[in-house]
Design a protein around this motif. Structure first.
Motif, PDB file in Angstrom:
ATOM      1  N   SER A  25       2.798 -41.680  35.751  1.00 48.99           N
ATOM      2  CA  SER A  25       3.584 -40.700  35.423  1.00 48.99           C
ATOM      3  C   SER A  25       3.288 -39.979  34.227  1.00 48.99           C
ATOM      4  O   SER A  25       3.348 -38.677  34.141  1.00 48.99           O
ATOM      5  N   PHE A  26       2.803 -40.765  33.259  1.00 44.19           N
ATOM      6  CA  PHE A  26       2.486 -40.033  31.812  1.00 44.19           C
ATOM      7  C   PHE A  26       0.953 -40.097  31.787  1.00 44.19           C
ATOM      8  O   PHE A  26       0.458 -40.236  30.452  1.00 44.19           O
TER       9      PHE A  26
ATOM     10  N   ASP B 274       5.479 -34.061  34.876  1.00 41.56           N
ATOM     11  CA  ASP B 274       4.382 -34.587  34.330  1.00 41.56           C
ATOM     12  C   ASP B 274       2.991 -34.025  34.549  1.00 41.56           C
ATOM     13  O   ASP B 274       2.263 -34.432  35.371  1.00 41.56           O
TER      14      ASP B 274
ATOM     15  N   GLU C 196       4.205 -37.917  25.083  1.00 44.62           N
ATOM     16  CA  GLU C 196       5.164 -38.637  25.778  1.00 44.62           C
ATOM     17  C   GLU C 196       5.937 -38.878  24.542  1.00 44.62           C
ATOM     18  O   GLU C 196       5.677 -39.792  23.729  1.00 44.62           O
TER      19      GLU C 196
ATOM     20  N   GLN D  17       8.083 -35.609  28.452  1.00 37.61           N
ATOM     21  CA  GLN D  17       6.811 -34.956  28.138  1.00 37.61           C
ATOM     22  C   GLN D  17       7.029 -33.751  27.375  1.00 37.61           C
ATOM     23  O   GLN D  17       7.919 -32.951  27.896  1.00 37.61           O
TER      24      GLN D  17
ATOM     25  N   SER E  59      -0.762 -29.488  37.323  1.00 38.86           N
ATOM     26  CA  SER E  59      -0.083 -30.872  37.738  1.00 38.86           C
ATOM     27  C   SER E  59      -1.272 -31.916  38.281  1.00 38.86           C
ATOM     28  O   SER E  59      -2.388 -31.297  38.421  1.00 38.86           O
TER      29      SER E  59
END
Ligand SMILES: [Zn+2]
Length: 301
Positions: A22-23, A50, A65, A70, A91
Motif C-alpha cells: 500500500s506504500f 496511496d 510514509e 502518506q 494512483s
C-alpha cells in the motif's frame, strides 16, 4: 517442524504484503520537517491515499510514509505567489488527482552588503563562462533522485555558531539587487569542523566562483543539502556519510565578508528554509544591522 516453518513464513508474508504494497512508492520515514506553507517553506500534505507519484511545478515530489499515513513533502520556491497551489498525485492504476494547498505571504527583510572584490559583484566575461559551467554542475546534483536512501528530515546543526544571515533575505550587493539568500549562514572561526547533519551520499564537490569550496550531499528522494565557503573538503564524491561525520571545515572561500558556513536545503529542486529541518534550534539569531552588514559573515547563495 518443516511444515510449521513454511506456514509461519507464509503467514508473515501475507500479513506484511498488503502493508508494504500500500506504500510501495512512499519512503518510510521516522521524522518530518516542520510544515510552513509560505514562499521558501515546506508543505507537508497528507495525501489521504496511496499515491505512487507526486508532482509540483513539473518536478517530482517526495512521498513519505510516516506513522501509517502518506504525506507529500513539497518544497515551495521563494518566488511562489500567495494563494492556492496544486499538487498532482498518480494512483497505482494510473489515474491522476489534484490536491490543493494554500501558500500564505511572507515578507523577508532586506540586507545590504559591501563586497570589496568588484568582480564578485559584476563578474567579467571569463568569470561568466566559469559561473555558468559551475551552476550547470550544481544543478545536475540538485536534480538527483536517489531511492536507495531513506531521508532524515529532522537534522543536526552542521556546525556550532550564531546564525549570521537568515534564509530569504532580500539581498543588495554594493547597492545592486541580487538573488535572495537561499540558505542559512552560521558564523564560526576558520577551521571549525562541519558535520553531516543527516546520512547521505556525497554527490558533488568543487571550488566554485561564488560558493568557494563546496559539498553537495544527497539524502534521497529529492532532499539535497549544500555546504559552501569551506576551508577544507574532507570527503570524496560517492562516499556515504553518517550523521555527525566530519565533512570539512569552516572557511572563507568564494564571495564572503568573513568565515562562515552557508548551508542550503533543496527539496524537489527548490531551496527551502533549513530552520524547518532542525529539531532543536540551538542556533542564536543575530540581528544584522544594515549599516554594519559588511562586517557580518555572509554569502550570496
Ligand atoms: Zn549564505
Amino acid at each position: 517442524m518443516q511444515f510449521h516453518r513454511i506456514l509461519a513464513v507464509t503467514l508473515v508474508s501475507s500479513l506484511m504484503g498488503p502493508l508494504f504494497s500500500s506504500f510501495a512508492w512512499a519512503v518510510p520515514v521516522s521524522s518530518l520537517p516542520t510544515s510552513s506553507m509560505v514562499p521558501g517553506g515546506v508543505a507537508v500534505v497528507a495525501t489521504g491515499t496511496d499515491a505512487i507519484a507526486a508532482e509540483y511545478d513539473d518536478d517530482r515530489v517526495m512521498l513519505a510514509e510516516y506513522e501509517g499515513e502518506q504525506y507529500a513533502i513539497v518544497g515551495i520556491p521563494l518566488s511562489a505567489r500567495p494563494g492556492s497551489h496544486q499538487l498532482t498525485l498518480t494512483s497505482s492504476g494510473g489515474a491522476t488527482e489534484t490536491l490543493s494547498f494554500t501558500v500564505t505571504d511572507k515578507q523577508y527583510v532586506e540586507q545590504r552588503l559591501t563586497i570589496t572584490n568588484e568582480r564578485q559583484v559584476n563578474p567579467n566575461n571569463d568569470d561568466m563562462v566559469r559561473i555558468n559551467r559551475e551552476s550547470a554542475e550544481m544543478n545536475a546534483a540538485f536534480s538527483s533522485w536517489d531511492e536507495s536512501l531513506e531521508p532524515v528530515m529532522q537534522m543536526r546543526v552542521p556546525t556550532e555558531g550564531p546564525r549570521s544571515s537568515s534564509f530569504g533575505l532580500r539581498r543588495f550587493f554594493n547597492d545592486q539587487p541580487r538573488a535572495p539568500h537561499s540558505g542559512m549562514d552560521i558564523a564560526a572561526p576558520e577551521g571549525t569542523p562541519i558535520y553531516a547533519p543527516a546520512p547521505g551520499i556525497i554527490r558533488a564537490t568543487g571550488n566554485y566562483f561564488f560558493n568557494g569550496n563546496t559539498i553537495i550531499i544527497d539524502h534521497g528522494h529529492g532532499l539535497i543539502t549544500l555546504y559552501c565557503h569551506m576551508n577544507t573538503i574532507d570527503v570524496e564524491v560517492g562516499a556515504r556519510v553518517e550523521t555527525g561525520e566530519q565533512i570539512g571545515k569552516v572557511g572563507q572561500t568564494g564571495r564572503v565578508t568573513g568565515p562562515h558556513l552557508h548551508w542550503s536545503i533543496n527539496l524537489n529542486n527548490v531551496r527551502v528554509d533549513p530552520a524547518l529541518f532542525i529539531t532543536e534550534d540551538t542556533l542564536t539569531e543575530e540581528t544584522v544591522a544594515e549599516d554594519t552588514a559588511a562586517e557580518q559573515p555572509t554569502s550570496d547563495n
